[in-house]
Motif scaffolding. Structure first.
Motif, short mmCIF file in Angstrom:
data_model
loop_
_atom_site.label_atom_id
_atom_site.label_comp_id
_atom_site.label_asym_id
_atom_site.label_seq_id
_atom_site.Cartn_x
_atom_site.Cartn_y
_atom_site.Cartn_z
N ARG A 6 0.52 -1.47 0.37
CA ARG A 6 0.15 -0.19 0.10
C ARG A 6 0.93 1.11 -0.06
O ARG A 6 0.61 2.05 -0.37
N TYR A 7 2.15 1.02 0.27
CA TYR A 7 2.81 2.05 0.23
C TYR A 7 3.69 2.34 -0.58
O TYR A 7 3.84 3.20 -0.78
N LYS A 45 0.69 1.59 -3.59
CA LYS A 45 -0.47 2.64 -3.72
C LYS A 45 -0.73 4.12 -3.72
O LYS A 45 -1.26 4.54 -3.24
N GLU A 54 0.36 5.34 -0.40
CA GLU A 54 0.17 5.73 0.79
C GLU A 54 0.88 6.03 1.26
O GLU A 54 1.95 5.68 1.06
#
Length: 129
Positions: free
Chosen positions: A22-23, A26, A28
């Motif tokens: 996610r980091y 994506k 985030e």
């Protein structure tokens, strides 16, 4: 790499897709310095120099890491020893990362400093122990 089944290299025991992806993939923002440090370790295992440079404080960031130059490291594991935030927007993370280069084992024991700027944690520098 199939992130839906692969365990995250950061040592969380979660699937990559549910953890550092996610980091890295994506975009985030890591909620803590420890989460950022774990995602940076994962970036090293995946040769993601783009992510490493993007999460490095501009005042100490090198122009390049040269991950494509020289022998490739095989990252073997990460152990977070401590995570402290003595004052708001500053943190330290002590960790040990194990890896091999050309079949020879190495151990990196570091205390890393992080700052939070505009809501984003950034790596500043590390002291190798």
């Amino acid at each position: 790499m199939n992130g839906s089944i692969m365990r995250c290299p950061c040592g969380s025991d979660k699937k990559y897709i549910d953890c550092c992806s996610r980091y890295l993939d994506k975009e985030e923002t890591a909620p803590t310095a420890e989460a950022l440090m774990r995602s940076r370790y994962t970036a090293y295992t995946l040769d993601r120099e783009d992510y490493l440079l993007a999460t490095w404080c501009a005042t100490t960031r090198p122009a390049s890491l040269g991950l494509d130059n020289g022998p490739r490291s095989k990252w073997l594991g990460l152990e977070v020893k401590r995570h402290d935030s003595p004052v708001p927007d500053q943190a330290v993370v002590e960790f040990i990362a194990r890896y091999k280069v050309n079949g020879r084992a190495h151990r990196l024991h570091e205390i890393s400093r992080f700052v939070r700027k505009a809501g984003r944690w950034l790596y500043v520098e590390g002291e190798i122990l």
